[in-house]
Design a protein around this motif. Structure first.
Motif, PDB file in Angstrom:
ATOM      1  N   GLU B  14       0.868  -1.179   0.000  1.00 43.45           N
ATOM      2  CA  GLU B  14       0.000   0.000   0.000  1.00 43.45           C
ATOM      3  C   GLU B  14       0.899   1.221   0.000  1.00 43.45           C
ATOM      4  O   GLU B  14       1.699   1.388   0.931  1.00 43.45           O
ATOM      5  CB  GLU B  14      -0.906  -0.031   1.240  1.00 43.45           C
ATOM      6  CG  GLU B  14      -2.095   0.880   1.187  1.00 43.45           C
ATOM      7  CD  GLU B  14      -3.191   0.359   0.266  1.00 43.45           C
ATOM      8  OE1 GLU B  14      -3.595   1.086  -0.642  1.00 43.45           O
ATOM      9  OE2 GLU B  14      -3.637  -0.787   0.494  1.00 43.45           O
ATOM     10  N   ASN B  38       1.767  -5.734  17.566  1.00 46.80           N
ATOM     11  CA  ASN B  38       0.940  -4.718  16.911  1.00 46.80           C
ATOM     12  C   ASN B  38       1.562  -4.320  15.581  1.00 46.80           C
ATOM     13  O   ASN B  38       2.768  -4.124  15.488  1.00 46.80           O
ATOM     14  CB  ASN B  38       0.825  -3.458  17.771  1.00 46.80           C
ATOM     15  CG  ASN B  38      -0.069  -3.652  18.973  1.00 46.80           C
ATOM     16  OD1 ASN B  38       0.291  -3.287  20.079  1.00 46.80           O
ATOM     17  ND2 ASN B  38      -1.220  -4.253  18.774  1.00 46.80           N
ATOM     18  N   GLY B  39       0.736  -4.220  14.578  1.00 44.92           N
ATOM     19  CA  GLY B  39       1.221  -3.770  13.278  1.00 44.92           C
ATOM     20  C   GLY B  39       1.939  -4.844  12.484  1.00 44.92           C
ATOM     21  O   GLY B  39       2.513  -4.575  11.437  1.00 44.92           O
ATOM     22  N   GLY B  41       0.631  -7.224  10.838  1.00 39.38           N
ATOM     23  CA  GLY B  41      -0.085  -7.559   9.606  1.00 39.38           C
ATOM     24  C   GLY B  41      -1.106  -8.664   9.807  1.00 39.38           C
ATOM     25  O   GLY B  41      -1.608  -9.246   8.843  1.00 39.38           O
ATOM     26  N   LYS B  42      -1.459  -8.943  11.053  1.00 45.21           N
ATOM     27  CA  LYS B  42      -2.407 -10.028  11.348  1.00 45.21           C
ATOM     28  C   LYS B  42      -3.787  -9.724  10.753  1.00 45.21           C
ATOM     29  O   LYS B  42      -4.368 -10.549  10.040  1.00 45.21           O
ATOM     30  CB  LYS B  42      -2.548 -10.226  12.864  1.00 45.21           C
ATOM     31  CG  LYS B  42      -1.230 -10.503  13.574  1.00 45.21           C
ATOM     32  CD  LYS B  42      -1.418 -10.687  15.068  1.00 45.21           C
ATOM     33  CE  LYS B  42      -1.905  -9.454  15.796  1.00 45.21           C
ATOM     34  NZ  LYS B  42      -0.939  -8.339  15.779  1.00 45.21           N
ATOM     35  N   SER B  43      -4.296  -8.540  11.071  1.00 44.92           N
ATOM     36  CA  SER B  43      -5.622  -8.177  10.564  1.00 44.92           C
ATOM     37  C   SER B  43      -5.622  -8.151   9.044  1.00 44.92           C
ATOM     38  O   SER B  43      -6.578  -8.601   8.401  1.00 44.92           O
ATOM     39  CB  SER B  43      -6.039  -6.803  11.083  1.00 44.92           C
ATOM     40  OG  SER B  43      -6.117  -6.821  12.492  1.00 44.92           O
ATOM     41  N   THR B  44      -4.539  -7.636   8.486  1.00 43.10           N
ATOM     42  CA  THR B  44      -4.459  -7.549   7.029  1.00 43.10           C
ATOM     43  C   THR B  44      -4.482  -8.944   6.413  1.00 43.10           C
ATOM     44  O   THR B  44      -5.184  -9.181   5.413  1.00 43.10           O
ATOM     45  CB  THR B  44      -3.169  -6.803   6.634  1.00 43.10           C
ATOM     46  OG1 THR B  44      -3.157  -5.549   7.322  1.00 43.10           O
ATOM     47  CG2 THR B  44      -3.123  -6.566   5.143  1.00 43.10           C
ATOM     48  N   HIS B 181      -4.359 -11.078  21.200  1.00 39.33           N
ATOM     49  CA  HIS B 181      -3.163 -10.685  21.954  1.00 39.33           C
ATOM     50  C   HIS B 181      -3.178 -11.346  23.327  1.00 39.33           C
ATOM     51  O   HIS B 181      -2.347 -11.053  24.175  1.00 39.33           O
ATOM     52  CB  HIS B 181      -3.100  -9.165  22.113  1.00 39.33           C
ATOM     53  CG  HIS B 181      -2.599  -8.480  20.885  1.00 39.33           C
ATOM     54  ND1 HIS B 181      -1.290  -8.533  20.483  1.00 39.33           N
ATOM     55  CD2 HIS B 181      -3.234  -7.755  19.933  1.00 39.33           C
ATOM     56  CE1 HIS B 181      -1.129  -7.856  19.364  1.00 39.33           C
ATOM     57  NE2 HIS B 181      -2.300  -7.381  18.998  1.00 39.33           N
TER      58      HIS B 181
END
Ligand SMILES: Nc1ncnc2c1ncn2[C@@H]1O[C@H](COP(=O)(O)OP(=O)(O)OP(=O)(O)O)[C@@H](O)[C@H]1O
Ligand SMILES: [Mg+2]
Lengths: 234, 228
Positions: B14, B38-39, B41-44, B181
């Motif tokens: 992106e 955090n950050g 890329g799990k959600s992505t 988490h």
């Protein structure tokens, strides 16, 4: 000062006595502006929702356009509708000029961008909250637009009311396409303008009272409705 | 175990940054938990798998297409009753009125909210809303249920309740893919751990082994930092 005081008194008596001339003018105003607002909502709300959730070429241009058209000068709209409806105009054959229908058309054109732009804003806010959930559930964009219109129904009353407030309060467009004909196309705002210029303040003032009362009470109802909806549905 | 999803060099870029990069992964466990800071890329990654995002590189291969449902960190509830929210999902899948009604009632019952069916969904507590979201997903009878930090803002009791429900959905045959988490939760729920950092897969390890003897140093450090 006495004349002013007398004018207020007479105006109040006209309102209190539910004077028939006054009544018919108020009734025509309400009819014309409600019809125009209804048309604007039927057209503007789906368009606003699709502008909020849709993805198609020209979307941004349309958003800017509708935002800009919110500030359309009523006299210019009046002039354009006049040209359309005048005998030599493209819609001249229907003989609509100087009729309440012409006034409805002019006000609908004036108000549709307002309803569209405000609806788009409401639905866009909803869309950012629901977007992933709705897409996950498999909603098409059109379906999402319809869902969000319904979900935002209470917030959207504000869009409709802003449109109605604009319609009922404007003079320029209805003056030009209605012609301010006594008993036919004379509404509150055009009568106020005319009577004031003639120096007949009581009728103008009486209509002013009614106009303000209409606008205030509609906003009060909308405020109450939203408050109730908030408590009822969150 | 046969894989139900294979990711082949999956990437998402992106505006110049690599959010997910070169992810090659074969998912076969019934319950997979994705861990990472955090950050990472799990959600992505979950969104890519669910189809909410399209990869810039690589491919997803489904040996057999699976019907999916996803539960998000913050449940999005429509301004209507709890049961109407569940029914809405079924409506979008084209189920008839009888099926919708029956499944919605059953799903709310499964999550222990039958008594709140007629309540306005948005006025329910966070934990209750998340259970409505689980009911909405469950009613769709997904073959794959994806959950992105479903208990992030819930108290321990609600968290356990969500875990119980997810366990039941898994018991009914759905594959589970989730992030958290909460390491205790990962321990309780996972058959397999996928550990990612900065958009890349660091390791993929059976859960028991991951928590006792993680293969990579990065995972060891992560476990030490995240442990209470
Ligand atoms: N649309 C986007 N454009 C640019 N960067 C993005 C975009 N979406 C996510 N990112 C970045 O990609 C990285 C991964 O984000 P992601 O939400 O997947 O992390 P995460 O592992 O779920 O983190 P958390 O544990 O905080 O939920 C983050 O650095 C984030 O800022
Ligand atoms: Mg996340």
């Amino acid at each position: 000062m006495t004349t002013l005081g007398d004018s207020f008194l007479t105006a109040w008596q006209l309102v209190a006595a539910a004077d028939t001339q006054l009544g018919s003018i108020v009734w025509l105003s309400l009819r014309v502006s409600l019809a125009a607002t209804l048309i604007a909502c039927v057209v503007g709300m789906p368009v606003g929702a699709l502008l909020a959730v849709g993805r198609f070429p020209g979307r941004r241009v349309l958003i800017v356009l509708f935002n800009g058209l919110m500030g359309l000068p009523p006299v210019v709209v009046g002039l354009l509708v006049y040209l359309l409806l005048s005998r030599a105009g493209p819609l001249g054959q229907f003989g609509l000029l100087f009729s309440p229908t012409a006034m409805i058309i002019a006000q609908a054109i004036l108000v549709t961008p307002i309803v569209t732009a405000l609806t788009r804003q409401v639905v866009a806010d909803e869309w950012s909250e629901y977007r992933e959930q709705l897409r996950s559930l498999g909603a098409s964009r059109a379906r999402a637009a319809a869902t969000l219109l319904w979900d935002g129904r209470f917030s959207l009353t504000t869009a409709g009311l802003a449109g109605f407030g604009r319609a009922i309060a404007e003079v320029g467009a209805v003056m030009i396409v209605g012609g301010n004909i006594d008993g036919v196309t004379r509404v509150m705002t055009t009568t106020i303008a005319l009577e004031t210029s003639k120096g007949d303040l009581p009728l103008a003032l009486a209509l002013g009272f009614v106009l303000i009362a209409v606008v205030l009470s509609i906003n009060a109802v909308a405020y109450a409705l939203r408050g109730w909806a908030e408590r009822r549905w969150g | 175990m046969a894989a139900w999803l294979e990711l082949d060099r999956l990437g998402l870029h992106e505006s110049g940054t690599h959010i997910v990069e070169d992810v090659t992964l074969s998912l076969s466990a019934p319950r997979t938990v994705v861990l990472g800071p955090n950050g990472a890329g799990k959600s992505t990654l979950l969104r890519l798998i669910h189809g909410l995002l399209h990869p810039s590189n690589g491919a997803l291969r489904w040996p057999r297409p699976l019907s999916q449902a996803m539960v998000f960190q913050r449940p999005a509830m429509l301004r209507t009753t709890a049961i109407a929210n569940v029914i809405y999902g079924l409506k979008l899948r084209g189920h008839g009125a009888n099926v919708r009604e029956r499944r919605a009632v059953a799903a709310l019952d499964h999550v222990g909210l039958a008594h709140l069916a007629q309540r306005p969904a948005r006025l329910l507590s966070g934990g209750e809303q998340q259970r409505v979201a689980l009911a909405r997903a469950w009613a769709l009878e997904p073959e794959l249920l994806i959950l992105d930090e479903p208990t992030a803002s819930l108290d321990p009791a609600s968290t356990r309740e969500v875990e119980r429900i997810v366990g039941e959905i898994a018991g009914a045959g759905a594959r589970i893919l989730m992030t958290t988490h909460n390491l205790g939760q990962a321990r309780r729920m996972a058959d397999e751990i996928v550990f990612i950092d900065r958009g890349r897969i660091v390791e993929q390890t059976p859960a028991e082994q991951f928590f006792s003897t993680p293969r990579t140093e990065a995972a060891q450090r992560f476990l030490q930092e995240e442990a209470p």
